[in-house]
Write a protein that holds these residues in place. Sequence first.
Motif, PDB file in Angstrom:
ATOM      1  N   GLY A 153      -4.995  28.703   9.246  1.00 40.69           N
ATOM      2  CA  GLY A 153      -5.328  30.134   9.234  1.00 40.69           C
ATOM      3  C   GLY A 153      -4.738  30.856  10.425  1.00 40.69           C
ATOM      4  O   GLY A 153      -5.162  31.970  10.762  1.00 40.69           O
ATOM      5  N   SER A 154      -3.759  30.241  11.062  1.00 42.34           N
ATOM      6  CA  SER A 154      -3.290  30.748  12.358  1.00 42.34           C
ATOM      7  C   SER A 154      -2.502  32.050  12.261  1.00 42.34           C
ATOM      8  O   SER A 154      -1.843  32.325  11.268  1.00 42.34           O
ATOM      9  CB  SER A 154      -2.402  29.686  13.007  1.00 42.34           C
ATOM     10  N   THR A 155      -2.592  32.845  13.325  1.00 44.39           N
ATOM     11  CA  THR A 155      -1.750  34.051  13.420  1.00 44.39           C
ATOM     12  C   THR A 155      -0.758  33.887  14.572  1.00 44.39           C
ATOM     13  O   THR A 155      -0.120  34.844  14.984  1.00 44.39           O
ATOM     14  CB  THR A 155      -2.621  35.300  13.691  1.00 44.39           C
ATOM     15  N   GLY A 156      -0.649  32.667  15.117  1.00 45.92           N
ATOM     16  CA  GLY A 156       0.273  32.410  16.237  1.00 45.92           C
ATOM     17  C   GLY A 156       1.729  32.600  15.823  1.00 45.92           C
ATOM     18  O   GLY A 156       2.056  32.566  14.632  1.00 45.92           O
ATOM     19  N   GLU A 157       2.596  32.793  16.825  1.00 42.18           N
ATOM     20  CA  GLU A 157       4.006  33.058  16.519  1.00 42.18           C
ATOM     21  C   GLU A 157       4.887  31.818  16.665  1.00 42.18           C
ATOM     22  O   GLU A 157       6.080  31.874  16.402  1.00 42.18           O
ATOM     23  CB  GLU A 157       4.535  34.155  17.452  1.00 42.18           C
ATOM     24  N   ASP A 158       4.296  30.697  17.128  1.00 41.90           N
ATOM     25  CA  ASP A 158       5.102  29.476  17.246  1.00 41.90           C
ATOM     26  C   ASP A 158       5.317  28.880  15.849  1.00 41.90           C
ATOM     27  O   ASP A 158       4.632  29.238  14.881  1.00 41.90           O
ATOM     28  CB  ASP A 158       4.411  28.476  18.176  1.00 41.90           C
ATOM     29  N   VAL A 159       6.266  27.964  15.748  1.00 44.70           N
ATOM     30  CA  VAL A 159       6.668  27.437  14.434  1.00 44.70           C
ATOM     31  C   VAL A 159       5.526  26.691  13.736  1.00 44.70           C
ATOM     32  O   VAL A 159       5.303  26.865  12.537  1.00 44.70           O
ATOM     33  CB  VAL A 159       7.918  26.535  14.577  1.00 44.70           C
ATOM     34  N   ALA A 160       4.785  25.863  14.478  1.00 43.19           N
ATOM     35  CA  ALA A 160       3.683  25.113  13.844  1.00 43.19           C
ATOM     36  C   ALA A 160       2.644  26.080  13.252  1.00 43.19           C
ATOM     37  O   ALA A 160       2.111  25.843  12.164  1.00 43.19           O
ATOM     38  CB  ALA A 160       3.036  24.171  14.856  1.00 43.19           C
TER      39      ALA A 160
ATOM     40  N   VAL B  82       9.631  30.098   8.367  1.00 44.47           N
ATOM     41  CA  VAL B  82       9.741  30.025   9.837  1.00 44.47           C
ATOM     42  C   VAL B  82      10.718  31.053  10.405  1.00 44.47           C
ATOM     43  O   VAL B  82      10.973  31.080  11.607  1.00 44.47           O
ATOM     44  CB  VAL B  82      10.189  28.620  10.306  1.00 44.47           C
ATOM     45  N   ALA B  83      11.267  31.889   9.533  1.00 43.96           N
ATOM     46  CA  ALA B  83      12.329  32.810   9.965  1.00 43.96           C
ATOM     47  C   ALA B  83      11.927  33.638  11.182  1.00 43.96           C
ATOM     48  O   ALA B  83      12.713  33.847  12.105  1.00 43.96           O
ATOM     49  CB  ALA B  83      12.743  33.723   8.808  1.00 43.96           C
ATOM     50  N   ALA B  84      10.664  34.079  11.224  1.00 47.80           N
ATOM     51  CA  ALA B  84      10.214  34.973  12.298  1.00 47.80           C
ATOM     52  C   ALA B  84      10.403  34.356  13.685  1.00 47.80           C
ATOM     53  O   ALA B  84      10.694  35.056  14.653  1.00 47.80           O
ATOM     54  CB  ALA B  84       8.744  35.340  12.095  1.00 47.80           C
ATOM     55  N   ALA B  85      10.259  33.021  13.789  1.00 48.80           N
ATOM     56  CA  ALA B  85      10.362  32.371  15.097  1.00 48.80           C
ATOM     57  C   ALA B  85      11.806  32.361  15.603  1.00 48.80           C
ATOM     58  O   ALA B  85      12.052  32.226  16.800  1.00 48.80           O
ATOM     59  CB  ALA B  85       9.838  30.937  15.009  1.00 48.80           C
ATOM     60  N   PHE B  86      12.759  32.476  14.673  1.00 49.38           N
ATOM     61  CA  PHE B  86      14.167  32.317  15.055  1.00 49.38           C
ATOM     62  C   PHE B  86      14.956  33.625  15.038  1.00 49.38           C
ATOM     63  O   PHE B  86      16.154  33.632  15.214  1.00 49.38           O
ATOM     64  CB  PHE B  86      14.836  31.274  14.143  1.00 49.38           C
TER      65      PHE B  86
END
Length: 404
Positions: free
Chosen positions: A208-215, A108-112
């Motif tokens: 398979g998500s490419t979203g940037e949110d944590v979930a 999850v590092a990218a989100a923070f």
Amino acid sequence: MSEETITETLPPVRDWPALDLSGADFDPVLRELMDEGPVTRIKLPNGEGWAWLVTRYDDVRMVANDPRFSREAVMDRQVTRLAPHFIPARGAVGFLDPPDHTRLRRSVAAAFTARGVERVRERSRSMLAELVDEMLQDGPPADLTGAVLGPFPIAVICELMGVPAADRQGMHTWTQLILSSSHGAEASEKAKKEMSAYFSDLIGLREGSTGEDVASLLGAAVGRGEITLEEAVGLAVLLQIGGEAVTNNSGQMFYVLLTRPELAERLRAEPEIRPRAIDELLRWIPHRNAVGLSRIAMEDVEISGVRIREGDAIYVSYLAANRDPDVFPDPETIDFSRNPNPHVSFGFGPHYCPGAMLARLESELLVDALLDGVPGLRLAVPAEEVPFRKGALIRGPEALPVTW
């Protein structure tokens, strides 16, 4: 250090009761423990036996960052503690040691990161503006906690997590039940199970998500086989709950600013010092009661001339470290020009709070919105009548009655 100088006589075990402290008063028991020496022994209201406590800045950072002290080893122990019920989930990130801990945090590092947090800045700013506008329309007096400081961090953490707006209130209710000791262990456990089931569904849908949110990040990491769904859910619950800590921190921050109007005036007059001032308030505010999670010594370790034996439980106090006069000259004073300010309010080492940048962003947005947007903001009751949370692990005002 030679063998002779390592002390083998154990310091006395000091009882550390659960205190309901109001305002920003520093814990008097912790103050005595700090004065007693760098390494003392404590007994907290729950759990079993005693534990070491380190309070000096350098020792606190050493223990928090040293692999010889394990969080995972706490799982099977009833260490003396503040919380009445201790139900760590096996594999929960707070009770992992590297390399498992590192692997989980990486997902999850990218989100923070700075970029991840910037992604939610404008949305956060507009959600905050709406809350402040509503408060102003309803007119004074208002409860700043209920109107702004409570709903704002929930909205932000849900935005970052990828939780739909419609589910925010449910998240908040679960978090309150999990964090409070007054509803009992059963209610807390039930809320945790329900929140876990919610995140299990949410993350499961995003493999398979490419979203940037944590979930989405967690769903993608599960999909790639880097972490298990169970690990992902545990981490999501921890991050969601942690997001609400900002309510208490900012509650204390505004309590300090409103009971010391000269500080608020200075921030109004000199907006450029706000980031540094917020850091100093974060250093000074007593965020929690007693101490957080313990660690277990995996071998004999010497700290400030005291031998910690293999198997001993040990706590660090970040609050005490933030008042170490060797690192922070005149530590009791709130000094907005303090520089450098290497405080440890967000922890240190592998378990450093992942949401630190997000919390700073929220604090800055709150200071801007409330000091600039509500110029006459002041307490609506005498300072001593502001109600503070009772029986809580995290300190903060239950309500902050204000007028303008």
